[in-house]
Design a protein around this motif. Structure first.
Motif, PDB file in Angstrom:
ATOM      1  N   VAL A  96     -31.212 -89.983 -53.759  1.00 31.21           N
ATOM      2  CA  VAL A  96     -30.578 -88.681 -53.728  1.00 31.21           C
ATOM      3  C   VAL A  96     -29.963 -88.805 -55.066  1.00 31.21           C
ATOM      4  CG1 VAL A  96     -29.651 -88.692 -51.362  1.00 31.21           C
ATOM      5  CG2 VAL A  96     -28.145 -90.140 -52.991  1.00 31.21           C
ATOM      6  N   PRO A  97     -29.439 -87.645 -55.497  1.00 29.51           N
ATOM      7  CA  PRO A  97     -29.041 -87.244 -57.063  1.00 29.51           C
ATOM      8  C   PRO A  97     -27.895 -88.293 -57.292  1.00 29.51           C
ATOM      9  CG  PRO A  97     -29.526 -85.371 -56.283  1.00 29.51           C
ATOM     10  CD  PRO A  97     -29.420 -86.216 -54.919  1.00 29.51           C
ATOM     11  N   MET A  98     -27.621 -88.597 -58.912  1.00 28.92           N
ATOM     12  CA  MET A  98     -26.278 -89.363 -58.971  1.00 28.92           C
ATOM     13  C   MET A  98     -24.873 -88.314 -58.521  1.00 28.92           C
ATOM     14  SD  MET A  98     -26.525 -92.138 -60.694  1.00 28.92           S
ATOM     15  CE  MET A  98     -25.274 -92.427 -61.948  1.00 28.92           C
ATOM     16  N   GLY A  99     -24.012 -88.833 -58.100  1.00 31.99           N
ATOM     17  CA  GLY A  99     -22.842 -88.233 -57.838  1.00 31.99           C
ATOM     18  C   GLY A  99     -22.686 -87.663 -56.371  1.00 31.99           C
TER      19      GLY A  99
ATOM     20  N   GLU B 147     -22.803 -93.795 -57.952  1.00 30.67           N
ATOM     21  CA  GLU B 147     -22.415 -94.067 -59.443  1.00 30.67           C
ATOM     22  C   GLU B 147     -23.432 -94.712 -60.391  1.00 30.67           C
ATOM     23  OE1 GLU B 147     -17.612 -93.494 -58.742  1.00 30.67           O
ATOM     24  OE2 GLU B 147     -18.674 -95.429 -58.750  1.00 30.67           O
ATOM     25  N   ASP B 148     -24.278 -95.393 -59.768  1.00 30.39           N
ATOM     26  CA  ASP B 148     -25.265 -96.558 -60.481  1.00 30.39           C
ATOM     27  C   ASP B 148     -26.595 -96.358 -60.163  1.00 30.39           C
ATOM     28  OD1 ASP B 148     -25.167 -98.434 -62.292  1.00 30.39           O
ATOM     29  OD2 ASP B 148     -24.218-100.120 -61.303  1.00 30.39           O
ATOM     30  N   THR B 149     -27.385 -97.115 -60.795  1.00 27.60           N
ATOM     31  CA  THR B 149     -28.872 -97.216 -60.849  1.00 27.60           C
ATOM     32  C   THR B 149     -29.180 -98.844 -60.964  1.00 27.60           C
ATOM     33  OG1 THR B 149     -29.168 -96.931 -63.124  1.00 27.60           O
ATOM     34  CG2 THR B 149     -29.364 -94.933 -61.841  1.00 27.60           C
ATOM     35  N   GLY B 150     -30.238 -99.104 -60.412  1.00 22.91           N
ATOM     36  CA  GLY B 150     -30.910-100.372 -60.168  1.00 22.91           C
ATOM     37  C   GLY B 150     -32.584-100.124 -60.024  1.00 22.91           C
ATOM     38  N   ASN B 151     -33.254-101.362 -59.869  1.00 21.81           N
ATOM     39  CA  ASN B 151     -34.632-101.494 -59.761  1.00 21.81           C
ATOM     40  C   ASN B 151     -34.842-102.127 -58.332  1.00 21.81           C
ATOM     41  OD1 ASN B 151     -37.267-101.395 -59.978  1.00 21.81           O
ATOM     42  ND2 ASN B 151     -37.197-103.125 -61.469  1.00 21.81           N
ATOM     43  N   PHE B 152     -34.705-101.312 -57.457  1.00 12.69           N
ATOM     44  CA  PHE B 152     -34.781-101.950 -55.892  1.00 12.69           C
ATOM     45  C   PHE B 152     -35.890-101.213 -55.135  1.00 12.69           C
ATOM     46  CE2 PHE B 152     -30.557-100.144 -56.510  1.00 12.69           C
ATOM     47  CZ  PHE B 152     -30.749 -99.229 -55.521  1.00 12.69           C
TER      48      PHE B 152
ATOM     49  N   GLY C 130     -20.311-107.226 -65.751  1.00 12.95           N
ATOM     50  CA  GLY C 130     -18.914-106.634 -66.209  1.00 12.95           C
ATOM     51  C   GLY C 130     -18.677-105.535 -66.787  1.00 12.95           C
ATOM     52  N   GLY C 131     -19.860-104.773 -67.052  1.00 16.43           N
ATOM     53  CA  GLY C 131     -19.673-103.502 -67.855  1.00 16.43           C
ATOM     54  C   GLY C 131     -19.603-102.362 -66.904  1.00 16.43           C
ATOM     55  N   PRO C 132     -19.342-101.234 -67.251  1.00 18.18           N
ATOM     56  CA  PRO C 132     -19.367 -99.959 -66.467  1.00 18.18           C
ATOM     57  C   PRO C 132     -20.839 -99.590 -65.869  1.00 18.18           C
ATOM     58  CG  PRO C 132     -19.618 -99.205 -68.728  1.00 18.18           C
ATOM     59  CD  PRO C 132     -19.522-100.696 -68.736  1.00 18.18           C
ATOM     60  N   THR C 133     -20.748 -98.581 -64.960  1.00 20.83           N
ATOM     61  CA  THR C 133     -21.947 -98.281 -64.206  1.00 20.83           C
ATOM     62  C   THR C 133     -22.617 -97.407 -65.022  1.00 20.83           C
ATOM     63  OG1 THR C 133     -20.681 -96.196 -63.112  1.00 20.83           O
ATOM     64  CG2 THR C 133     -20.695 -98.611 -61.988  1.00 20.83           C
ATOM     65  N   ALA C 134     -23.906 -96.801 -64.448  1.00 22.20           N
ATOM     66  CA  ALA C 134     -24.611 -96.066 -65.173  1.00 22.20           C
ATOM     67  C   ALA C 134     -24.029 -94.515 -65.424  1.00 22.20           C
ATOM     68  CB  ALA C 134     -26.018 -95.674 -64.639  1.00 22.20           C
ATOM     69  N   SER C 135     -22.930 -94.330 -64.544  1.00 16.68           N
ATOM     70  CA  SER C 135     -22.144 -92.979 -64.585  1.00 16.68           C
ATOM     71  C   SER C 135     -21.211 -93.098 -65.638  1.00 16.68           C
ATOM     72  CB  SER C 135     -21.773 -92.587 -63.413  1.00 16.68           C
ATOM     73  OG  SER C 135     -20.948 -93.469 -62.761  1.00 16.68           O
ATOM     74  N   GLY C 136     -20.696 -94.247 -66.127  1.00 18.16           N
ATOM     75  CA  GLY C 136     -19.617 -94.750 -67.159  1.00 18.16           C
ATOM     76  C   GLY C 136     -18.302 -95.028 -66.579  1.00 18.16           C
ATOM     77  N   VAL C 137     -18.200 -95.077 -65.219  1.00 19.49           N
ATOM     78  CA  VAL C 137     -17.158 -95.478 -64.731  1.00 19.49           C
ATOM     79  C   VAL C 137     -17.229 -96.809 -64.219  1.00 19.49           C
ATOM     80  CG1 VAL C 137     -16.632 -93.181 -63.946  1.00 19.49           C
ATOM     81  CG2 VAL C 137     -17.824 -94.752 -62.172  1.00 19.49           C
ATOM     82  N   MET C 138     -16.260 -97.708 -64.066  1.00 18.68           N
ATOM     83  CA  MET C 138     -16.201 -99.139 -63.535  1.00 18.68           C
ATOM     84  C   MET C 138     -16.513 -99.047 -62.024  1.00 18.68           C
ATOM     85  SD  MET C 138     -16.000-100.981 -66.246  1.00 18.68           S
ATOM     86  CE  MET C 138     -15.721-102.469 -65.294  1.00 18.68           C
ATOM     87  N   PRO C 139     -17.278 -99.984 -61.530  1.00 17.86           N
ATOM     88  CA  PRO C 139     -17.821-100.000 -60.099  1.00 17.86           C
ATOM     89  C   PRO C 139     -16.648-100.190 -59.376  1.00 17.86           C
ATOM     90  CG  PRO C 139     -18.217-102.090 -61.100  1.00 17.86           C
ATOM     91  CD  PRO C 139     -18.008-101.009 -62.300  1.00 17.86           C
ATOM     92  N   THR C 140     -16.483 -99.747 -57.990  1.00 23.06           N
ATOM     93  CA  THR C 140     -15.201-100.237 -57.169  1.00 23.06           C
ATOM     94  C   THR C 140     -15.861-100.492 -55.618  1.00 23.06           C
ATOM     95  OG1 THR C 140     -14.220 -98.410 -58.329  1.00 23.06           O
ATOM     96  CG2 THR C 140     -13.187 -99.146 -56.072  1.00 23.06           C
ATOM     97  N   ALA C 141     -15.442-101.515 -55.117  1.00 24.31           N
ATOM     98  CA  ALA C 141     -15.649-101.971 -53.646  1.00 24.31           C
ATOM     99  C   ALA C 141     -15.638-101.071 -52.832  1.00 24.31           C
ATOM    100  CB  ALA C 141     -15.205-103.372 -53.619  1.00 24.31           C
TER     101      ALA C 141
END
Length: 718
Positions: free
Chosen positions: A484-487, A500-505, A460-471
């Motif tokens: 690839v780099p963020m952005g 905009e986000d990061t994970g462990n996959f 429910g929180g923002p992404t790693a870039s600070g913005v809310m995720p969008t479908a």
């Protein structure tokens, strides 16, 4: 008129020549004392005019005693008034009374020494009283009654004068301010009083206007006589008018003279009655001069009016067709291009531009930052404005035969109804072809959502870039080994994403994790392989499908197809939208077209990256794309556009600004041509449209004259 005024003394009163009886006059009442003294009180005097003793009846009086007492009082007064030379200084009224008594005695010797109610001359001092018989008393009573009747009539006449002014034949009854009771008696009894009273009645006649009944009757009689002469062909129509004008002029001159005379008489009366303390000869002279001056001014105005009447008539005849044409223009579709006739209401262009701004803001909000906007009518991938279509549909319906351009609340509502019918939008997915960068090859994708199962403590929180995720927009890369780099903007399967986000996959061989709104869709996605492209660049042509808004920008033909217009209105609308009609409008041209088109862009988003997508502009792309729709090609940036204007000699001054002109601003030393960093489109009435920044988008602002480099008019180069 000879009116004598003696101040601080009892005024002398001369008895009229026809008086045959000696009458003892009481002290005259001054105007200042009239409110304390009554000239004649009916209830306190008897038939003969004698004062009733308090508490006694008329039958209890002793006429002889009263006569003797009155004689003694007069003798005593006479002695006091005798001068040093021994001559009598009796008042005039006693001299006259004595003379009247002698005349009475001469006529009837038998009546000598008979008392007459104390009104005859007193016997000489030391004379012996003669007893009076009853027969003698009866004779004395008869004579006294006769004299008393005459005296009563005279006193009644004086009383009537003290209550109402004298009425003369042909003169109205008047009331003189400041003359009351005793004061009026003074006017009657003074020498020349009759003439003064006669003068008073003139005041009403002098004040009668031409419209009074008497003057109307005289004028009507004269007019009737002249018409009879005209009927008998003794005078012509011209002579008839001339004579009637002469008659009117004579009446007016008579009134003017009477008004001056009235002011003079008023001054005399004020001084005579003691009521003219605030009046003076100087004030009277000023009033007369003022009246005469006003009479002259009236004649001058009439004379000038007569001279200028033909000129005014010519001007009216010349101006009337112009005024009529202007009114017809204002009550036609052409009225939309004329000056606003009301300073209290906004212009129709301002109101319609406001409706477009609100509409564009709604469209952008619905599409989202990365959404796409498509239009019913497009040309070369650009939106085709229906500003003129909307304006003319309204003017044909509500501005023909009516001042439809006056934007009161009712006309605003009608314009909004037309606008809503011709401009609407709905949700859609839009597929566009773009130039993308290099291909990243086939990549493996997975999916996630913001639930605790997928995101754990970051649910429910923002992404790693600070913005809310969008479908259909947000991508995640492995935090330890990012693909690839963020952005970075990535295009996959026709959709443009942003990392905009990061994970462990990475351990699962997945390069990108795609965000979805719900866990079920993310679970069903599983692992899918697809080709990925960098969005920036022009190495590949890619079709991208985006969620966005579909705008129905109806033109006038679309509106005619709705069947809401009559045949006459349809014909007029087609005529108003024709090229011939637009070419006949003096203020109409490329500049006005560009200004109107720019108004329809107000509310769109600001973006330098998507500056050529419909619904997105920066300052220079707004100018370039608006002018491109009307066949004028301009460079891509503000500085190069400014250089184009200068190189081609298309500059204008601030005082020459017209709708569609460009305003070039210089805010800093940026190394560009003349340090130009911004450009705006002037739309008239001290306002401009420009793409301000990402926060405000395309806006309609007041014209800002500071930091201006110069002004340009691209249409001058055509």
């Amino acid at each position: 008129m000879d009116i004598k005024i003696v101040k601080e003394k009892t005024p002398e009163v001369k008895i009229k020549k026809e008086a045959e009886v000696s009458i003892h006059k009481k002290n005259l009442i001054s105007a200042r004392a009239e409110d304390r003294t009554s000239f004649h009180v009916k209830d306190s005097s008897d038939f003969f005019g004698n004062k009733k003793p308090e508490g006694k009846n008329l039958g209890e009086k002793n006429p002889l005693a009263e006569s003797q007492a009155g004689n003694k009082a007069r003798d005593a007064g006479a002695q006091k008034r005798t001068g040093r030379d021994g001559k009598s200084s009796l008042p005039a009224y006693q001299k006259n009374a004595a003379a009247a008594t002698k005349k009475t005695d001469a006529r009837n010797p038998a009546n000598h020494n008979i008392p007459l109610s104390g009104r005859e001359k007193s016997p000489p001092a030391g004379a012996k009283a003669v007893p009076v018989s009853s027969e003698t008393m009866q004779k004395a009573g008869a004579l006294t009654n006769g004299e008393a009747k005459e005296n009563f009539k005279r006193r009644k006449k004086v009383k009537s004068l003290s209550e109402t002014p004298k009425i003369h034949p042909g003169k109205n009854e008047i009331a003189i301010k400041g003359v009351k009771q005793g004061g009026k008696a003074i006017l009657t009894q003074l020498e020349g009083g009759e003439e003064a009273n006669e003068a008073l009645s003139v005041m009403t006649a002098a004040n009668r206007p031409f419209s009074s009944i008497g003057e109307k009757r005289k004028y009507a009689q004269a007019e009737e006589k002249l018409k009879i002469k005209q009927a008998d062909q003794k005078i012509s129509n011209k002579q008839l008018r001339k004579e009637l004008q002469k008659k009117k002029k004579g009446i007016v001159e008579k009134q003017n003279k009477q008004a001056v005379r009235q002011r003079k008489i008023q001054y005399i009366i004020n001084k005579l009655t003691g009521s003219g303390e605030q009046d003076s000869l100087l004030q009277t002279a000023k009033d007369i001069v003022r009246m005469k001056a006003s009479f002259v001014m009236v004649q001058v105005v009439k004379f000038i009016g007569a001279l200028l009447a033909p000129l005014f008539g010519i001007l009216f005849m010349a101006a009337f067709p112009v005024v009529l044409i202007v009114m017809l223009l204002y009550c036609s579709p052409l009225g939309a291009f004329m000056e606003n006739p009301s300073d209290e209401t906004p212009s129709i262009q301002e109101v319609l531009g406001g409706y477009y701004m609100e509409f564009n803001q709604s469209v952008s909000a619905n599409a989202g930052e990365n959404g796409a906007i498509s239009y019913l009518h497009e040309k070369d991938g650009n939106y085709v404005s229906n500003y003129m279509d909307t304006l003319m549909v309204y003017m044909v319906q509500y501005g023909t035969g009516d001042l439809g351009i006056v934007m009161d609340e009712e006309h605003k509502r009608l314009l909004k109804e037309i606008f809503d019918e011709m401009n609407s939008f709905e949700d859609t997915t839009v597929t566009t072809t773009i130039q993308a960068g290099q291909s990243l090859g086939n990549v493996v994708t997975s999916a996630y959502c913001s639930c605790p199962i997928c995101c754990g403590v970051w649910s429910g929180g923002p992404t790693a870039s600070g913005v809310m995720p969008t479908a259909n927009h947000t991508l995640a890369v492995d935090a330890s080994n990012p693909f690839v780099p963020m952005g970075t903007k990535i295009i996959m399967n026709g959709t443009e994403y942003v990392v905009e986000d990061t994970g462990n996959f990475d351990q699962y061989g997945v390069q990108f994790d795609i965000y979805f709104d719900d866990h079920g869709t993310a679970t069903n996605w599983g692992h899918q392989t697809m080709e990925a492209f960098l969005a920036d660049g022009d190495e590949n042509t890619i079709s991208i499908t985006r969620r966005g808004s579909y705008v129905k920008n109806m033109d006038y033909e679309d509106y005619i197809a709705l069947g809401k217009l009559t045949e006459e209105q349809e014909e007029l609308l087609r005529e108003a939208m024709s090229e011939e009609f637009r070419s006949e409008i003096p203020s109409f041209g490329v500049g006005s077209d560009v200004a109107n088109l720019a108004l329809t862009k107000v509310g769109c988003q600001y973006s330098q990256e998507r500056r050529y997508e419909e619904g997105f502009y920066d300052c220079s792309s707004l100018v370039q794309r608006c002018y491109a729709e009307f066949g004028i090609t301009l460079p891509a940036t503000a500085s190069t556009q400014g250089k184009y204007i200068v190189d081609h000699g298309l500059e204008v001054t601030e005082y020459m600004l017209e709708p569609g002109d460009l305003i070039f601003y210089s805010y800093e030393n940026n190394g560009e041509f003349l340090n130009i960093s911004h450009v705006a489109i002037y739309i008239g009435n001290g306002r401009m449209v420009h793409a301000a920044n990402t926060a405000r988008g395309v806006v309609n602002d007041p014209f800002i004259p500071t930091n201006v480099g110069f002004y340009g008019r691209p249409s001058l180069g055509q």
